[in-house]
Structure formats: structure tokens, C-alpha cells
Scaffold this motif. Structure first.
Motif, PDB file in Angstrom:
ATOM      1  N   ASP A  61      -5.359   0.606  -8.265  1.00 41.08           N
ATOM      2  CA  ASP A  61      -4.922  -0.370  -7.263  1.00 41.08           C
ATOM      3  C   ASP A  61      -5.473  -0.038  -5.882  1.00 41.08           C
ATOM      4  OD1 ASP A  61      -3.534  -1.832  -9.115  1.00 41.08           O
ATOM      5  OD2 ASP A  61      -1.618  -0.815  -8.753  1.00 41.08           O
ATOM      6  N   LEU A  62      -5.514   1.262  -5.554  1.00 40.21           N
ATOM      7  CA  LEU A  62      -6.081   1.654  -4.263  1.00 40.21           C
ATOM      8  C   LEU A  62      -7.565   1.299  -4.175  1.00 40.21           C
ATOM      9  CD1 LEU A  62      -4.362   5.136  -3.706  1.00 40.21           C
ATOM     10  CD2 LEU A  62      -3.839   2.971  -2.579  1.00 40.21           C
ATOM     11  N   ILE A  63      -8.263   1.482  -5.291  1.00 41.03           N
ATOM     12  CA  ILE A  63      -9.683   1.091  -5.309  1.00 41.03           C
ATOM     13  C   ILE A  63      -9.818  -0.407  -5.078  1.00 41.03           C
ATOM     14  CG2 ILE A  63     -11.744   0.963  -6.756  1.00 41.03           C
ATOM     15  CD1 ILE A  63     -10.810   3.524  -8.139  1.00 41.03           C
ATOM     16  N   ILE A 116      -3.717  10.566   2.363  1.00 43.34           N
ATOM     17  CA  ILE A 116      -3.633  10.461   0.897  1.00 43.34           C
ATOM     18  C   ILE A 116      -4.599  11.432   0.235  1.00 43.34           C
ATOM     19  CG2 ILE A 116      -4.039   8.888  -1.034  1.00 43.34           C
ATOM     20  CD1 ILE A 116      -1.473   8.388   0.462  1.00 43.34           C
ATOM     21  N   LEU A 117      -5.789  11.597   0.808  1.00 44.80           N
ATOM     22  CA  LEU A 117      -6.769  12.477   0.175  1.00 44.80           C
ATOM     23  C   LEU A 117      -6.297  13.931   0.212  1.00 44.80           C
ATOM     24  CD1 LEU A 117     -10.537  12.176   0.236  1.00 44.80           C
ATOM     25  CD2 LEU A 117      -9.604  14.367   0.939  1.00 44.80           C
ATOM     26  N   LEU A 144       0.827  -1.201   0.000  1.00 46.20           N
ATOM     27  CA  LEU A 144       0.000   0.000   0.000  1.00 46.20           C
ATOM     28  C   LEU A 144       0.863   1.252   0.000  1.00 46.20           C
ATOM     29  CD1 LEU A 144      -3.043   0.507   0.062  1.00 46.20           C
ATOM     30  CD2 LEU A 144      -2.910   0.732   2.523  1.00 46.20           C
ATOM     31  N   LEU A 145       1.956   1.209   0.721  1.00 41.71           N
ATOM     32  CA  LEU A 145       2.867   2.354   0.755  1.00 41.71           C
ATOM     33  C   LEU A 145       3.506   2.588  -0.615  1.00 41.71           C
ATOM     34  CD1 LEU A 145       4.274   4.526   2.420  1.00 41.71           C
ATOM     35  CD2 LEU A 145       5.990   2.835   3.053  1.00 41.71           C
ATOM     36  N   ARG A 187      -8.581   1.484   4.826  1.00 43.62           N
ATOM     37  CA  ARG A 187      -9.147   2.822   4.961  1.00 43.62           C
ATOM     38  C   ARG A 187      -8.416   3.608   6.061  1.00 43.62           C
ATOM     39  NH1 ARG A 187     -13.946   3.950   2.749  1.00 43.62           N
ATOM     40  NH2 ARG A 187     -14.199   1.699   2.486  1.00 43.62           N
ATOM     41  N   GLN A 188      -8.107   2.925   7.152  1.00 44.14           N
ATOM     42  CA  GLN A 188      -7.406   3.600   8.239  1.00 44.14           C
ATOM     43  C   GLN A 188      -5.972   3.957   7.843  1.00 44.14           C
ATOM     44  OE1 GLN A 188      -8.011   2.229  12.333  1.00 44.14           O
ATOM     45  NE2 GLN A 188      -9.378   0.643  11.536  1.00 44.14           N
ATOM     46  N   GLN A 189      -5.296   3.081   7.130  1.00 48.41           N
ATOM     47  CA  GLN A 189      -3.923   3.384   6.716  1.00 48.41           C
ATOM     48  C   GLN A 189      -3.877   4.536   5.728  1.00 48.41           C
ATOM     49  OE1 GLN A 189      -1.531  -0.097   5.669  1.00 48.41           O
ATOM     50  NE2 GLN A 189      -2.992  -1.398   6.766  1.00 48.41           N
TER      51      GLN A 189
END
Length: 1211
Positions: free
Chosen positions: A37-39, A60-61, A10-11, A52-54
Motif C-alpha cells: 500500500d505504501l508503494i 518509517i525507514l 497513511l498513518l 514522501r515527506q510524511q
């Protein structure tokens, strides 16, 4: 969450999005794939929403997605993917977790996600993101429907969802700490929407007929925009402070000033002239401490008025499930520029969009095109914008879409649905209560708008208001709504604001209704009442069957020709059994229950002169139902077959309506009859406002008003006025001041009168003094009024308090036991003093034998002896022999000796109970015999059945048969006295001494027949089955306890509420529910299985043949025409045949007697063995009895079984 704990994949994906350099964001070449990929990662997150927490912890937003949205919106694929990702990231936490988690770990994750959402909302509070969104939305809306692609519609929906998600995020009040007139994060968001022009696009979507598909999205966004606003305050923005607002503020400041001055005076009194550590100790006379001495007070006298026994005690912890519901909606004043923008938006929305949008949303709701609970947005918009229109410049035409009777019906229907769901779905009761609050607000605003229309100068508007009120007040559901809401108010689920709105709405409704009644004079309203449709009478059923029964004379004339045919057919060996099937295989009725129908078919064949078919049916039925020998035994002779057919021909068999003729239409008619059995009878009656107001004279309603009155300091002036007005209606208009004589309410009045700011509550103070004055005037006459303060009261208690105790007994004196005169009391005292010391006799039984006055029961005599002080307790008169619990060694040896002495007798248990020294109950003796191992099971102690010899002279007809039946009945009644107590001793006071013993069954039977005729057949059948089932259970278990009658069908429930049905239950000896403790009627434990079965038999519906006896003259009671003699002779012959069959079975009939009666008509019914108590063949015996009754033979009662119960020692 720490960024270093972030998943490596994810990072890496987040790092591949791009980077921000100054104010410019540089995207990476793989930016689009990284967003996708995030989706994908979000789609596969776990229950804790770890992805969602990470992403929230990495911001990120804020650092990547918003810069991409604002600086690279020309890249359409990337823009679409970013919008998709942002919609997913900003969805509400409740949707992510389903509900607020109760487990601590999941609740922590929930609160963490909520914190990240609040950070997203703060990041969106800028003009740039909404500028890009509004520009993109504008370009998409410029496209016509033929040019717009599916991807364009999806993008429009995602933009609206993104705006909805951002507005939906709740405010963090602890973090913001904003005051009124300050710009909160939500205000900043609204101002950014206004600057970007998105509000104009929302108005366009709401007003355009071509964009109706977005109506629910637009309505949801608008409701979230005005979430914290008050419509009345919003309507007055920019118009200056009115005189009413200034006077309100002055009054509030005056209240605060008076309280401050009172506190200053109190503090001044507490200061002494000199400082001293010793404040003194005082003895408070009349106030006891823990011991017997007076209380010692160790503080100054100025603190004495604040003394309480609860000082220093640990406050009692209230469980969460019992805590009052918290207020969720918070109203605050936004910044002035935001309020001006919202006011203009409301005005434009009402002018151009309201009617069209609300009509479209209502259509979607009715056609079920919306999602679940979307009607709540409709009800919020109705309440908010109608209130804004009423407060700004009232124009009914702007809200005409929702100003109709249909809207009232829609709101009332949803309100009732929420009310029912709150009572049934207890886990989600708080959610249903919030929805019910929205519906109540909408209903309140509809009433307020109609009330405002009454004051309009336009005659057409007033006429429209009159029509709407006429329809509302006419329908019963609208009038009953408030009573139901008050009765079921629960402060654990419904907040105080709901109660406030309910009180204000009820006040407005009553005011409008009272004014309408005065203007109309006589007002007619609708009244609904459930009515049970009576079932068709037996006569109609018999006629519909197509075979009206013949008289006995006609049947005797037909029989000779049939007998000749039957003799020929009986000798025919070629008579086949395969040609006739005695049952209907396609019928829903089981084959075992079609015996009666087969008997009717045999009779129909005989009546139609079809002897071969009748004989064939008889033999086929014998093969199908051999048990009980109802259709004859397997070795029956042809002559006996012919005699059996003659008995079937003459028997009055029960017939059912239409078998073959109406076979095709039967199912449809059954469904229609079920629907017609319970119909709601709609009638009209003249409305009386005072009678309607009496419905509010209830303790539940007053409790709700008193709960709201406790917070009179926080209530508005209007709310306090609504409370006082309702209480004044009950106390003054209805003359029921005693309803308010309650200690908790008087404590509230005391707090009000001692309030330093009491001058601001003049209406409340005046009413409190009025009630207190009335109470002390009553207390001077009725000293018990002080005790009555401890209890909530109903109208009956109020009448007794004011008019004297016992004033209500005049209307119900017939139900209570007769009063004792002084002469009777003197006679009772004389008898008691004379016989109380006599050994070997029961003093109460002796008194009852010598008390030759009004019939009394044992219970009445005992209670009156205690009341006169002649006895200390009712327990002094308990029957002896029931208190012995332990068995001594000598008693066990005596029991063993008696068992060995009488074990070969017919009645072992009876002989033991007669000869044992220490008298005990039957159940205790049986238990001890089992414990000692003298018997293996209870059946060994059953009384053995002795075969009785029949009378020798059968030609004496009725005398011999009557003697035989009398012997049977005498055996039934010869039970030990210990088996059961007298029923009169355990009856209620309302039923004691009214009828001689044995008459209750006959009166109950007559009452049951009348209930059968009135359409209560199904409830009576249910009651009969309950009695039989309880009797079987008590025989099997050996113990008795009260069994509740729980009606599971609506028909049985309505029957239990019927006064006539309850009268039947009292006649049967059932126990009514205890006030405040029980809900259902109960079958008392005192009724043994034998009596239960006797009561069940008394509830049986009389046969149709008995109803239509041709020999009974209805005009002359008790007088019978000559045809009745034929019926009696026929019954006597059938009984002789049954008796002969029993003797033949027992081998007690000589060949001469058999030959003598061989030519007579007889009915071959094989006898059954007599069982005692629990028997495997009991059911078969009952079936045999039912078969005999179907054949027209009189039923001989079987021997009463001995009941072995596990009685309590105190019974």
C-alpha cells in the motif's frame, strides 16, 4: 512536517507494519500488504511529494523498514517488497522534482526531501543492512544464468540501485562539520560496505564476463564511492610522507608565518604612545573631494594607505544570473582506515577489472544501450583511475583499454558537444559546463599519461607514446580545442576549477607539442578548409540539353520550309489543342513558372521540323498563360502567329540541363550536387609552433589567465607556474609585451609586490618586474602608453604601440582617402574664407567645384574643414531646408493656395516644391497635404504619365529607336534634387573618390559576374532578393532605415565571410558592421527603391545566350565578327516590333504605318500601363518584362517612380 498532520490512511498503513520491542521487530500479519500500500501511495503522490515527506517525517525507514530488512530477510516476498519501497524512498531529490525548483514553495519541499534523504543515509551507515544486502546478492550471483529467474535479476538490480541511491545522497557539511582525517557519514557508509564484503562483490561484477549487464550500475556505484577522493593523495596513502610533500608543507607554513609577522608589524605601527580620541585631520594635496577643494582625511596617517573613494559606499548587488559559478566538488581527506581500504580497492580494480569494465561500458555507450549522460561516469572513471595508476606505480598495461587514439577522439567529440550545448541551451548551461569539466579532466589525464609514457625506460612504451602524439598533433581539431574553450569561457557557468584545469591542460599540451616539434624538426599537420565547389558552366548545360543553338544564318535557311507548314496548319480548323500540354503537371516547379520551359519546347519543335506541334504548343500555352500576351493575344491573326513563331525560333532562350532524358535520375543527382557544393578540403602544411602560439595572443585568452591569477594566493604552485609560463610565452617569445599592458593586470602586480609573503611567489614577482620594466621603457618613448593601459589590445594595436602609430597604414593605404598636402590645405582655407559668407550658394559645393586637385568628396572636405578649425562641427554644413519642422499658419495657407493652383497639372507635387517659399522635403509636404485633408491618399500626388508619340519615320531603323529609348532614359533621370543626395557624400572614407558617378553599378556588375563564375550564384540570388524586398518595403512604408543582411543558410554565411563577396558589398554601397557593436552588414537608409532595384538588376546572372554569342571574338577585345551585325539587326527588329505594339495599344498608329510594318517580323507583346510607386499591377508588369527578355527582345527600362519617403528632418 509534524507527525500529527499525517494523512489518516497513511498513518493507519504505517501502524499496520509492526512494532519494535527493544532490538526485536514484531511484524503485523498485514505487513506485506501494508508495504505494498505504501508503494501504491508513493506512485500517486502530488507535485510536492507529500507522501514522501510524511513518511520521512514519521521515520518509517529508520524505525520499520530497516528492522524488517535485517530481521525478516528470510521472508522472500516481504524482503522483495521492502527493497522496492526503499528504492523508491531513497531516490534522489533531483529525480523527484526534475531539477532544483526556482519557486520558493517548491524549493522548500525540495530541501525537505533532501533532509530526509540525508537522515536515511545516516541510518544506513551500519554493517547490518549492508551485511544482509551483500549476503542476498552473493546468493543470487551463485546461480547460473540458466537457473536465474527474472525475479532474481530484478532483485539484483534493485539492490544495486538501493546502494547507488544511498551513496548518491549529498553530505550536509553544515550539519556534520567534519575536518580532514575524521570519519564523515560517507566514510562510515564506505566502511560498512567494506565490512559487509559488498566491495568484493562489486569487483566480481566488474570482472566477470557473464555479468556485463550490470557494468553501468557498478561503474556508477564506484564513482559515487570515490566522489570526495583525490587520486594522487589516495595513491600515496601508507607510503610515508615524501620529500616533495614535506617541502610543500614547509613552504605553506612559511607563507602563513610571513603574513602573520606582517600583520603584527602593522598593528604595532597603529598603536600610539598615548591614548587619544582625536586622531587628527589631514589635507591630502592633489586629491580632490566632491567640490574643488582638496580632500580632508579624518583618520590617522597609518590608515592613509588603505584609503579608497569607495569607503562607506553600499556595495553594488550582483544579479544571480551574473554571479560567478560556485564550486560543487569538494575534496577532503577521509579517515586513514577508509583511505587504506579505498587504495587497495583501486589497486585490485586496476589489476583485474578496469580494462574489461571500461570496454563493456564503452560498447554500451556506442550502441546506445545506456541512459542519457551515462558517458560522464565513463569519463570520470577514466580520469580517476588513470591518475591513480600514474601516481602509484605507472604501468601502462593496466589502462591500455582507454589509452588509444579512439579514446582521444571519443573524449574530444563529447567535449565539443558539451561546449556547443552550453552555448545553445542557456537554461541548462551550468549542467553542460559540469559535464564539459569532466570531459576536460579526462582529456587532461590522457595527455598526462601519454607524457608519462615518454619518460618510461621501455622502448616499446615510448614508441607507443610517439605514435599517439603523432596522430593527436596531426589532426586539426585537437589543436583548435583549447582556443575554442578559452574564447567561450564564461565564469557565470564554469567554475574557477574548470579554468584551472583548462590552463594546466593547455600548458601540458603546449609543452608536449613544443618538445615534439623540436624532436621532429619539420612536422606536417592536417589543415581543413571549407571549399565551395564551382557549379557547371553554361556551356556544359547547353550541351547536356542535347540542342546546341544554331547560327542565325542556319535558322534563316530553315525558316521558309517551316513557314509553308505553318501556313497550312494555321488554316486547318481541325488542329486540336488537347493533344499537347504545355506544362509538366508532375514537376515540382509551379505551373506559373514553366512559361520559359514552354517557350523552349516550342523552339525545339521548330528546330526538329515539327511545325504542327509547335503551333499547337503555342496555342495551348496561350490558353494556360493568357496574362501578358507572351504567347500572343486571344484575337491574334494567323500571320501574326507565324511571325511570333519565327521570333521564338531565332530568340536565344535560356536552357536548363536535361529535362526528359534525365528525368528519372534528376532527384538523385540534385541531392549529390547539394552535398558536393560544400566540401571540406583537407590539405597538409608544415607546422610552425610560433605561428600556433600566436593564436593565443588574444585579449579573451589573457582575460581568462588574469582571472585565474587574481587568486594566486589560493592557487597551487603548479597552477601559478602554468599561468606565468603562458604569459611569458606571449610576452617574451612572441615579443608582445604590450599585450599585457593593462591597468587591471598592473593593479594585480601591485598587490603581488606589496604582499608580505611575496618571497613565496618568486616566479610571479620576477615576471611582474619584467613587464613593468618593459612598460616604463616604452612609456618614456610613447606617452600615450598610459592611456593604452585602459584598453585591451590586439596584435595590431601592439604593433602600433611599439613601432609607432600609423605603421599599419602602409599595407592598407589604398583603401583610405588620400592625404591633404600643405598646398591643398592652403587652397581649401582660401576657398572657404572667400565663399563662406556668400548667400544663396553652398560653400562646400563651391569648394568642390574650384578644388582642382585630387578628387574629393563632400564628406572629406567637411571633415577636413572641422579638423583645421575653420568650422566648429559637421552640422554647420547640413543642407538648408531640412531643419524646418513646424508649419506656420501662413505656410499652411500658401501650401493650400499652391495645391489649388496646380491640382490639375501633371506633376502637382513638383510644382508645389518649386514654388513654395519655405523649402521642405517631399515627404513633409505630402504629410501636410494629407493632414490638411487636401488629398485622400498619396496616389493622388503621383506624377501623371504622358504618352509619348513615336518617331514618324520608322524606316530609319536604329536612329529612331535609339532616340525613343534615349527619351525614356532621360525621363528616368529627371527627378527632383530633393529626392536623393549624392552617393559620394555618404560613402565611407575607404570608398570615396575612387570612381566617377555611375561606374559603381558597372563595376559591381562585373564583380557579380565573376562571383557567378566562382560558384556564388545562390548567395547572389539571395542578395538580389533582399534588395528587391527592401525596395518594396521602402516604397510601401515611405520611410527608410538600415536593414541588416542576416544569412540563414551556411552557404550564405560563408559567402558573407568571403573577401571577394565583401568587396562586392562595398561596391554596392553597403555598410560594414561597426566594430564591437554590430554583427551583420546593412543596407543603408540612403538607398532609395529605384537605386536598390538598379543594384539588384546588376546582380542578375547573364543569360547563356549572351555568354555564347558566336560573333564575339574573345582574342580581340571589342572587335566583332560579321555575325554580330545579324544579332544587332535582329535586336533592332524586335525593338521595333515592341514599339509598334505599344503605339497600337495607345491608338497612335495610322493604317498606312501598320500596313508598312505588317510584313515585317514583329513580336506581339502587349504593353503594360506604367505604374508610379505602389501599384497592384507592378508584379504583373515585372513578369511581362521578364517574358519579353526571354523572347530575346531588348528590355526598355520603365519610367523611374517618384519615391515619397518619410525622411528625417536631419537628413
Amino acid at each position: 512536517m509534524d507527525l500529527f498532520m499525517m494523512n489518516c490512511e497513511l498513518l493507519a498503513t504505517c501502524s499496520a507494519l509492526g512494532y519494535l520491542e527493544g532490538d526485536t521487530y514484531h511484524k503485523e500479519p498485514d505487513c506485506l500488504e501494508s508495504v505494498k500500500d505504501l508503494i501504491r501511495y508513493l506512485r500517486h503522490e502530488d507535485e510536492t511529494r507529500d507522501v514522501r515527506q510524511q513518511l520521512g517525517a514519521a521515520q518509517i525507514l529508520q524505525s520499520d523498514l530497516l528492522p524488517i530488512l535485517t530481521q525478516h530477510h528470510q521472508d522472500k516476498p516481504l524482503f522483495d517488497a521492502v527493497i522496492r519501497l526503499m528504492v523508491n524512498l531513497t531516490q534522489p531529490a533531483l529525480l523527484c522534482f526534475g531539477s532544483v525548483p526556482k519557486e520558493p514553495s517548491f524549493r522548500h519541499h525540495f530541501l525537505q526531501v533532501l533532509a530526509y534523504l540525508q537522515a536515511y543515509k545516516e541510518a544506513f551507515a551500519s554493517e547490518k543492512p549492508f551485511g544482509v544486502l551483500s549476503e542476498t546478492l552473493y546468493e543470487l550471483l551463485q546461480l547460473g544464468w540458466e537457473e536465474r529467474q527474472e525475479e532474481d535479476n530484478l532483485l539484483i538490480e534493485r539492490i544495486l540501485l538501493l546502494v547507488r541511491n544511498i551513496l548518491h545522497v549529498p553530505a550536509d557539511l553544515d550539519q556534520e562539520k567534519r575536518i580532514d582525517d575524521d570519519a564523515s557519514v560517507h566514510d562510515q557508509l564506505l566502511w560498512a560496505i567494506h565490512l559487509s564484503g559488498l566491495d568484493d562483490l562489486l569487483l566480481f561484477l566488474a570482472s566477470s564476463p557473464a555479468e556485463q549487464q550490470w557494468s553501468l550500475h557498478v561503474l556508477e556505484i564506484i564513482s559515487l564511492m570515490f566522489r570526495d577522493q583525490n587520486p594522487e593523495q589516495l595513491a600515496g596513502v601508507g607510503q610515508g610522507r615524501g620529500a616533495h610533500e614535506r617541502s610543500t608543507d614547509v613552504a605553506e607554513l612559511e607563507v602563513l608565518r610571513q603574513r602573520e609577522m606582517a600583520e603584527k608589524r602593522t598593528r604595532a605601527l597603529q598603536r600610539g604612545n598615548r591614548h587619544s580620541r582625536f586622531g587628527g585631520s589631514y589635507v591630502i594635496q592633489g586629491l580632490k573631494s566632491i567640490g574643488e577643494r582638496d580632500l580632508i582625511f579624518h583618520k590617522g596617517l597609518h590608515n592613509l594607505q588603505n584609503y579608497s573613494s569607495d569607503l562607506g559606499k553600499q556595495p553594488r548587488r550582483v544579479p544571480k544570473r551574473r554571479q560567478a559559478a560556485r564550486e560543487l566538488s569538494i575534496h577532503r581527506r577521509s579517515a586513514l582506515n577508509v583511505r587504506l581500504f579505498l587504495r587497495d580497492f583501486c589497486s585490485e580494480f586496476l589489476e583485474n577489472c578496469y580494462n574489461r569494465l571500461m570496454g563493456s561500458v564503452k560498447d554500451n555507450l556506442l550502441r546506445e544501450k545506456a541512459q542519457q549522460h551515462d558517458e560522464t561516469y565513463y569519463m570520470w572513471a577514466l580520469a580517476f583511475f588513470m591518475a591513480f595508476n600514474r601516481a602509484a606505480s605507472f604501468r601502462p598495461g593496466l589502462v591500455s583499454e582507454t589509452l588509444s587514439v579512439r579514446t582521444f577522439h571519443f573524449i574530444e567529440q563529447n567535449l565539443t558537444n558539451y561546449y556547443e550545448m552550453m552555448l545553445t541551451d542557456r537554461k541548462e548551461a551550468a549542467s553542460w559546463a559540469r559535464r564539459m569539466h569532466l570531459a576536460l579532466k579526462a582529456y587532461q589525464e590522457l595527455l598526462a599519461t601519454v607524457n608519462e609514457m615518454d619518460m618510461s625506460p621501455d622502448e616499446a612504451v615510448r614508441e607507443s607514446s610517439r605514435i599517439i602524439k603523432n596522430n593527436i598533433f596531426y589532426v586539426m581539431e585537437y589543436r583548435e580545442l583549447f582556443l575554442a574553450l578559452f574564447r567561450k569561457f564564461d565564469e557565470r557557468c564554469q567554475p574557477r576549477s574548470f579554468l584551472r584545469d583548462l590552463v594546466e591542460t593547455t600548458h601540458l599540451f603546449l609543452k608536449m607539442l613544443e618538445r615534439f616539434c623540436r624532436s621532429r624538426g619539420n612536422m606536417v599537420v592536417q589543415n581543413k578548409r571549407k571549399k565551395r565547389k564551382k557549379k557547371k558552366k553554361a556551356l556544359d548545360q547547353l550541351i547536356a540539353s542535347g540542342n546546341t543553338p544554331y547560327s542565325l544564318g542556319e535558322l534563316e535557311a530553315v525558316w521558309p520550309s517551316l513557314a509553308e507548314q505553318l501556313q497550312c496548319c494555321a488554316q486547318d480548323p481541325e488542329l486540336s489543342l488537347d493533344s499537347m500540354v504545355p506544362f509538366d503537371a508532375a514537376s515540382e516547379v509551379p505551373v506559373e513558372e514553366q512559361r520559359a520551359e514552354a517557350m523552349v519546347r516550342i523552339q525545339d519543335c521548330l528546330l526538329a521540323d515539327q511545325a504542327p506541334q509547335a503551333l499547337t504548343l503555342l496555342r495551348s500555352a496561350r490558353e494556360v498563360w493568357p496574362e501578358g500576351d507572351v504567347f500572343g493575344s486571344q484575337d491574334i491573326s494567323p500571320e501574326e502567329e507565324i511571325q511570333l513563331l519565327k521570333q521564338i525560333l531565332c530568340a536565344p532562350l535560356p536552357r536548363q540541363q536535361g529535362t526528359e532524358e534525365q528525368g528519372a535520375e534528376e532527384e538523385e543527382e540534385e541531392e549529390e550536387e547539394e552535398e558536393e557544393l560544400q566540401v571540406v578540403q583537407v590539405s597538409e602544411k608544415e607546422f610552425n609552433f610560433m605561428d600556433y602560439l600566436k593564436r593565443f595572443a588574444s585579449s579573451t585568452v589573457i582575460r581568462a589567465y588574469m582571472l585565474l591569477l587574481r587568486s594566486y594566493q589560493q592557487n597551487s604552485v603548479h597552477t601559478n607556474h602554468c599561468i606565468v609560463k603562458m604569459l611569458h610565452r606571449l610576452a617574451h617569445d612572441l615579443k608582445m609585451e604590450a599585450l599585457l599592458y593593462q591597468l587591471s593586470l598592473f593593479c594585480l602586480f601591485n598587490r603581488l609586490l606589496n604582499d608580505p609573503a611575496a618571497g613565496a611567489y618568486k616566479e610571479l614577482v620576477t615576471f611582474a618586474k619584467y613587464i613593468l620594466g618593459k612598460f616604463f621603457a616604452l612609456a618614456a618613448v610613447n606617452q600615450k602608453a598610459f592611456v593604452e593601459l585602459l584598453f585591451w589590445k590586439n596584435t595590431a594595436v601592439v604593433q602600433e604601440m611599439t613601432e609607432g602609430y600609423g605603421s599599419l597604414d602602409s599595407g592598407s593605404s589604398s583603401r583610405k582617402p588620400p592625404m591633404w598636402s600643405p598646398e591643398e590645405e592652403a587652397r581649401l582655407q582660401e576657398l572657404y574664407l572667400t565663399h563662406k559668407d556668400v548667400e544663396g550658394e553652398d560653400v562646400v559645393d563651391t569648394i568642390l567645384a574650384h578644388l582642382n586637385t585630387v578628387p574629393r568628396t563632400r564628406k572629406q572636405v567637411i571633415h577636413h574643414l572641422v579638423r583645421l578649425g575653420l568650422a566648429d562641427s559637421v552640422k554647420d554644413f547640413q543642407r538648408k531646408g531640412t531643419h524646418i519642422v513646424l508649419w506656420t499658419e501662413d505656410q499652411e495657407l500658401e501650401l493650400q493656395r499652391l495645391f489649388e493652383e496646380f491640382q490639375d497639372s501633371d506633376d502637382v507635387l513638383g510644382h508645389i516644391m518649386k514654388n513654395i517659399t519655405a523649402k521642405r522635403s517631399r515627404a513633409r509636404i505630402v504629410d501636410k497635404l494629407l493632414a490638411l485633408g487636401l488629398v485622400a491618399e498619396r496616389r493622388e500626388l503621383y506624377k501623371k504619365r504622358q504618352k509619348k508619340l513615336a518617331p514618324s519615320s520608322l524606316p530609319n531603323k536604329e536612329e529612331s529607336l535609339k532616340d525613343f529609348c534615349q527619351e525614356e532614359l532621360e525621363e528616368e533621370e529627371n527627378l527632383p534634387d530633393e529626392e536623393s543626395e549624392e552617393d559620394e557624400e555618404k560613402e565611407k572614407g575607404s570608398e570615396e573618390g575612387e570612381a566617377p558617378p555611375g561606374s559603381s553599378v558597372f563595376s559591381a556588375e562585373n564583380l557579380g559576374q565573376s562571383l557567378h563564375q566562382e560558384g556564388f550564384s545562390a548567395p547572389l540570388l539571395w542578395l538580389q532578393n533582399c534588395l528587391i524586398r527592401v525596395a518594396d518595403d521602402r516604397e510601401e512604408d515611405g520611410c527608410s532605415q538600415a536593414v541588416p543582411l542576416v544569412p540563414l543558410t551556411e552557404e550564405n554565411e560563408e559567402a558573407m565571410e568571403s573577401e571577394q563577396f565583401q568587396q562586392l558589398l562595398r561596391k554596392l554601397g553597403f555598410r560594414s558592421p561597426a566594430t564591437g557593436q554590430e554583427t551583420f552588414w546593412r543596407i543603408p537608409a540612403k538607398l532609395n527603391p529605384t537605386k536598390l532595384r538598379r543594384l539588384a538588376a546588376s546582380l542578375s546572372q547573364p543569360e547563356e545566350g549572351e555568354k555564347l554569342q558566336p560573333g564575339l571574338d574573345p582574342k580581340v577585345p571589342g572587335k566583332q565578327v560579321p555575325k554580330e551585325e545579324h544579332q544587332k539587326e535582329h535586336r533592332a527588329q524586335a525593338l521595333r516590333a515592341l514599339l509598334l505594339a505599344r503605339k497600337k495599344k495607345a491608338g497612335l498608329v495610322s493604317p498606312e504605318e501598320e500596313g508598312t510594318d505588317g510584313g515585317k517580323e514583329q513580336l506581339k507583346v502587349a504593353p503594360k500601363k506604367r505604374q508610379l510607386l505602389d501599384s497592384d499591377e507592378e508584379q504583373e508588369e515585372d513578369e511581362g518584362r521578364s517574358k519579353a527578355s526571354e523572347l530575346g527582345a531588348p528590355e526598355i527600362q520603365k519610367k523611374k517612380r517618384f519615391q515619397i519617403e518619410d525622411e528625417d528632418e536631419n537628413d
